[in-house]
Design a protein around this motif. Structure first.
Motif, PDB file in Angstrom:
ATOM      1  N   ASP A 210       0.824  -1.211   0.000  1.00  0.00           N
ATOM      2  CA  ASP A 210       0.000   0.000   0.000  1.00  0.00           C
ATOM      3  C   ASP A 210       0.855   1.256   0.000  1.00  0.00           C
ATOM      4  N   GLU A 211       1.899   1.251   0.794  1.00  0.00           N
ATOM      5  CA  GLU A 211       2.780   2.418   0.846  1.00  0.00           C
ATOM      6  C   GLU A 211       3.492   2.623  -0.492  1.00  0.00           C
ATOM      7  N   MET A 212       3.849   1.519  -1.158  1.00  0.00           N
ATOM      8  CA  MET A 212       4.510   1.621  -2.464  1.00  0.00           C
ATOM      9  C   MET A 212       3.587   2.262  -3.491  1.00  0.00           C
ATOM     10  N   ILE A 213       2.320   1.824  -3.514  1.00  0.00           N
ATOM     11  CA  ILE A 213       1.356   2.394  -4.458  1.00  0.00           C
ATOM     12  C   ILE A 213       1.140   3.877  -4.161  1.00  0.00           C
ATOM     13  N   LEU A 216       4.059   5.801  -5.572  1.00  0.00           N
ATOM     14  CA  LEU A 216       4.030   5.897  -7.033  1.00  0.00           C
ATOM     15  C   LEU A 216       2.995   6.911  -7.495  1.00  0.00           C
ATOM     16  N   LEU A 217       1.861   6.941  -6.835  1.00  0.00           N
ATOM     17  CA  LEU A 217       0.829   7.911  -7.202  1.00  0.00           C
ATOM     18  C   LEU A 217       1.314   9.342  -6.938  1.00  0.00           C
ATOM     19  N   VAL A 230       1.487   3.702 -15.094  1.00  0.00           N
ATOM     20  CA  VAL A 230       2.424   4.295 -16.056  1.00  0.00           C
ATOM     21  C   VAL A 230       2.516   5.786 -15.777  1.00  0.00           C
ATOM     22  N   HIS A 231       3.643   6.367 -16.186  1.00  0.00           N
ATOM     23  CA  HIS A 231       3.840   7.798 -15.950  1.00  0.00           C
ATOM     24  C   HIS A 231       3.522   8.566 -17.226  1.00  0.00           C
TER      25      HIS A 231
END
Length: 258
Positions: A210-213, A216-217, A230-231
């Protein structure tokens, strides 16, 4: 024969006087395969420290010959000391260096292999195994002939050492008769890669999915039609490892990277 030259590291030329070591390097310089600054020559450094790249003592009275030998050895010792400082500096700067000397004795070779290992660069050898007849013919054509006796003595040492060179610890060993054409192939820097629009690097996720997502957001990644993050600017995400364990969602985190 093709000789692959690493982007950084040491290239030792091994062979008797007149085997064509300097001629080969000069040819590669003329062909713009290598730079003149990449070549470290024992003869050149003898001239730098002692004003003489060669001293002959054959056919001289014994007392005079002994004195000349002492002078030559003293100059050589200073020359190689200076060479070693320059070679190590080039290793630290991740440069390739061609060392033009006979390297007939194991200690002469192994000190450079150890130096390469110290700085994590490869060391390769180009061994010039030239017939005696050719060596002696070339010696007669030199401005400063080494003399038949000296060439033959070096050749005896070379023949004795030749079978051990591949066991010295070189990354690669190329053996040539010194007569065939040798092509120089340069490698690009393996550390240089095209990162495109950029890379976001993170490590030690340890199952904290969860922390990784969330991270990334915050970095601007968005889900596409396939549900993949994707970026919009084309950046990519790279993990340095430690994806699983400790955190609550190790399996989910691992499947994310698959």
């Amino acid at each position: 024969m093709k000789v692959t030259i690493p982007y950084a590291g040491l290239v030792l030329l091994v062979g008797v006087s007149n085997s064509g070591k300097t001629t080969l390097l000069n040819q590669w310089i003329e062909e713009q395969k290598i730079l003149a600054s990449e070549v470290i020559s024992s003869d050149a450094y003898r001239a730098i420290v002692g004003d003489k790249e060669f001293i002959g003592w054959s056919e001289r009275p014994k007392d005079e010959a002994d004195s000349l030998v002492d002078e030559y050895q003293a100059i050589s010792a200073e020359a190689f000391s200076m060479m070693d400082h320059v070679v190590e500096a080039r290793c630290r700067l991740n440069k390739v260096t061609f060392i033009d000397a006979t390297h007939l004795y194991p200690d002469d070779r192994k000190k450079y292999i150890a130096l390469a290992k110290k700085h994590n660069v490869p060391a390769i050898a180009i061994v010039m195994d030239v017939p005696q007849e050719t060596l002696l013919e070339r010696d007669e054509q030199r401005n400063n002939p080494r003399g038949k006796r000296r060439v033959k003595q070096q050749l005896q040492t070379f023949k004795r050492e030749k079978r051990f060179i591949k066991k010295d610890g070189f990354t690669s060993v190329y053996v040539t008769d010194g007569l065939a054409e040798i092509e120089c192939v340069r490698r690009d820097n393996p550390l240089l890669i095209d990162v495109g629009h950029g890379i976001d690097i993170i490590g030690d996720i340890h199952g904290c999915y969860d922390e990784m997502i969330t991270l990334l957001l915050k970095l601007g990644y968005e889900k596409n039609s396939e549900g993949l993050l994707v970026h919009p600017q084309g950046r990519v995400f790279l993990s340095l490892g430690d994806v699983m364990s400790r955190g609550p969602k190790s399996l989910q985190t691992m499947l994310f990277f698959q």
